[in-house]
Write an enzyme that holds these catalytic residues in place. Structure first.
Site, mmCIF file in Angstrom:
data_model
loop_
_atom_site.group_PDB
_atom_site.id
_atom_site.type_symbol
_atom_site.label_atom_id
_atom_site.label_comp_id
_atom_site.label_asym_id
_atom_site.label_seq_id
_atom_site.Cartn_x
_atom_site.Cartn_y
_atom_site.Cartn_z
ATOM 1 N N SER A 11 81.413 21.910 36.726
ATOM 2 C CA SER A 11 82.841 22.461 36.189
ATOM 3 C C SER A 11 81.266 23.922 35.929
ATOM 4 O O SER A 11 81.017 24.232 34.597
ATOM 5 C CB SER A 11 83.539 22.693 35.277
ATOM 6 N N HIS A 36 83.018 23.266 41.298
ATOM 7 C CA HIS A 36 84.261 23.207 39.839
ATOM 8 C C HIS A 36 85.120 24.418 39.410
ATOM 9 O O HIS A 36 84.155 25.597 38.196
ATOM 10 C CB HIS A 36 84.830 22.331 38.833
ATOM 11 N N ASP A 38 86.484 27.123 37.353
ATOM 12 C CA ASP A 38 88.035 27.154 36.818
ATOM 13 C C ASP A 38 88.841 28.475 36.388
ATOM 14 O O ASP A 38 87.909 29.363 35.681
ATOM 15 C CB ASP A 38 87.456 26.502 35.271
ATOM 16 N N MET A 40 91.252 31.383 34.309
ATOM 17 C CA MET A 40 91.877 30.862 33.756
ATOM 18 C C MET A 40 92.809 32.188 33.691
ATOM 19 O O MET A 40 92.138 33.829 33.662
ATOM 20 C CB MET A 40 91.549 30.472 32.114
ATOM 21 N N HIS A 69 90.121 25.771 40.676
ATOM 22 C CA HIS A 69 91.678 25.256 39.968
ATOM 23 C C HIS A 69 91.908 26.611 39.362
ATOM 24 O O HIS A 69 91.854 26.755 38.084
ATOM 25 C CB HIS A 69 89.702 23.937 38.797
ATOM 26 N N MET A 71 94.709 28.069 36.798
ATOM 27 C CA MET A 71 95.359 27.617 35.235
ATOM 28 C C MET A 71 95.819 28.980 35.408
ATOM 29 O O MET A 71 95.946 29.811 34.168
ATOM 30 C CB MET A 71 94.276 27.363 34.432
ATOM 31 N N MET A 140 94.051 15.759 34.391
ATOM 32 C CA MET A 140 93.542 16.386 33.436
ATOM 33 C C MET A 140 93.499 15.478 31.530
ATOM 34 O O MET A 140 94.156 14.912 31.407
ATOM 35 C CB MET A 140 94.222 17.774 32.440
ATOM 36 N N ASP A 182 89.732 16.051 35.066
ATOM 37 C CA ASP A 182 89.178 16.869 34.347
ATOM 38 C C ASP A 182 89.259 17.216 33.181
ATOM 39 O O ASP A 182 90.427 16.850 32.669
ATOM 40 C CB ASP A 182 89.669 18.234 35.113
HETATM 41 C C1 DX5 Z 1 89.482 22.738 31.485
HETATM 42 C C2 DX5 Z 1 88.973 23.102 32.292
HETATM 43 C C3 DX5 Z 1 87.787 22.077 32.542
HETATM 44 C C4 DX5 Z 1 86.417 22.534 31.500
HETATM 45 C C5 DX5 Z 1 85.739 20.567 31.547
HETATM 46 O O1 DX5 Z 1 91.172 23.753 31.029
HETATM 47 O O2 DX5 Z 1 89.906 22.629 33.539
HETATM 48 O O3 DX5 Z 1 87.077 21.955 33.788
HETATM 49 O O4 DX5 Z 1 85.798 22.905 31.900
HETATM 50 O O5 DX5 Z 1 84.596 20.635 30.860
HETATM 51 P P1 DX5 Z 1 84.119 19.190 30.384
HETATM 52 O O6 DX5 Z 1 83.415 18.987 31.434
HETATM 53 O O7 DX5 Z 1 83.197 20.465 29.378
HETATM 54 O O8 DX5 Z 1 85.340 19.605 29.556
HETATM 55 ZN ZN ZN Z 2 89.113 22.048 35.285
#
Ligand code: DX5
Ligand code: ZN
Length: 233
Positions: A11, A36, A38, A40, A69, A71, A140, A182
Site C-alpha cells: 500500500s 495497492h 488507498d 479516502m 481501494h 473508501m 479488512m 488489508d
Molecule cells: C487502511 C488501508 C490499508 C493500509 C494498510 O484503511 O486500506 O491499505 O494502508 O496499511 P498497513 O499494512 O500499515 O496496515
Molecule cells: Zn487498502
C-alpha cells in the site's frame, strides 16, 4: 498453493509521497506484484488521501496492476475517473454504494476487475447475489482509515468463511475469485493468514517501513521475507 500464485500488494499509503513515482517503481522492482492505492474521502473514512490525478501520475512508473481501494461515498461518480487514470482493479465498500450491483457493473464496463471490501463488522452476505460480477474480495483486517494499525485476529475466521463461499462458487462452475486481505499484515502473521485461505496480501507499513532507511529505498529483503513465510504454508 504455489508461492508464485500469491500476490503481494504494497500500500503506497506508507510510501514517501514526495517521491511517489520512485517508490512505486522500486517496490515492484523489489518483487511486489500489485500497487495497492488507498482512496479516502474524509467522509466514508476519517482521512483524506489521493485521487485519480495521482493514479494517472504513477501509471507510467510501472506495468504492475494498480489495485484501487475506494473508501469513498458515493462510489459511482469516481469509478470511470479511476478507470481512465489507469486502474486495473477497483474495489469498494458495499455500505458506501446505493446499488452494489450497478457499481460492480460500472467497474467491469470500464474495463477493470471489480471487487467488494468488507469491514471487520460487515457481514459477508453482500457477496451472495453478485458473485458473477466479482473478481476479488477484499477483507479488512483493521478498521479502514489509517495505515499502521494492528491486525484484528477475528479476521482469520472470517477469511476461512469467505474462502468457503468462494470455493463453493468455483465448484459450482464459477470462476476463481481472489481473496485479498488489508491491514496489519507482516512477516509474523502472513503465514497464518495464507493458511486461512487468503491469496493476496496488502502490506503498507510493513513494506514501506522496512525500506525507509535504505538509499535509494529498496524493498527486496522485506518482500522476500514475506514470500519465505508464504513458502512455508
Ligand atoms: C487502511 C488501508 C490499508 C493500509 C494498510 O484503511 O486500506 O491499505 O494502508 O496499511 P498497513 O499494512 O500499515 O496496515
Ligand atoms: Zn487498502
Amino acid at each position: 498453493m504455489a508461492v508464485k500464485d500469491y500476490v503481494i500488494a504494497p500500500s503506497i499509503l506508507s510510501a514517501n509521497f514526495a517521491k511517489l513515482g520512485e517508490e512505486v517503481a522500486n517496490v515492484i522492482a523489489s518483487g511486489a506484484d500489485w500497487i495497492h492505492f488507498d482512496v479516502m474521502d474524509n467522509h466514508y473514512v476519517p482521512n483524506l488521501t489521493i485521487g485519480p490525478l495521482v493514479c494517472e501520475a504513477i501509471r507510467p512508473c510501472t506495468a504492475a496492476p494498480i489495485d484501487v481501494h475506494l473508501m469513498v461515498k458515493p462510489v459511482d461518480r469516481i469509478i470511470p475517473d479511476f478507470a481512465k487514470a489507469g486502474a486495473n482493479i477497483i474495489t469498494f465498500h458495499p455500505e458506501a454504494s446505493e446499488h452494489v450491483d450497478r457499481s460492480l457493473s460500472l467497474i467491469r464496463d470500464a474495463g477493470c476487475q471489480a471487487g467488494l471490501v468488507f469491514n471487520p463488522a460487515t457481514p459477508l452476505d453482500y457477496m451472495d447475489y453478485v458473485m458473477d460480477k466479482i473478481d476479488v474480495i477484499l477483507l479488512m483486517s483493521v478498521n479502514p482509515g489509517f495505515g499502521g494499525q494492528k491486525f484484528i485476529p477475528g479476521t482469520l475466521a472470517k477469511a476461512r468463511a469467505a474462502r468457503a463461499k468462494l470455493d463453493a462458487y468455483e465448484q459450482q462452475g464459477g470462476r476463481r475469485i481472489r481473496l485479498e486481505i488489508d491491514g496489519g499484515v507482516n512477516t509474523a502473521n502472513i503465514g497464518e493468514i495464507a493458511a486461512a485461505g487468503v491469496d493476496a496480501f496488502v502490506a503498507g507499513s510493513a513494506v514501506y517501513g522496512a525500506g525507509k532507511n535504505s538509499d535509494p529505498h529498496r524493498y527486496d529483503s522485506i518482500i522476500s521475507a514475506l514470500r519465505a513465510e508464504l513458502a512455508k504454508t
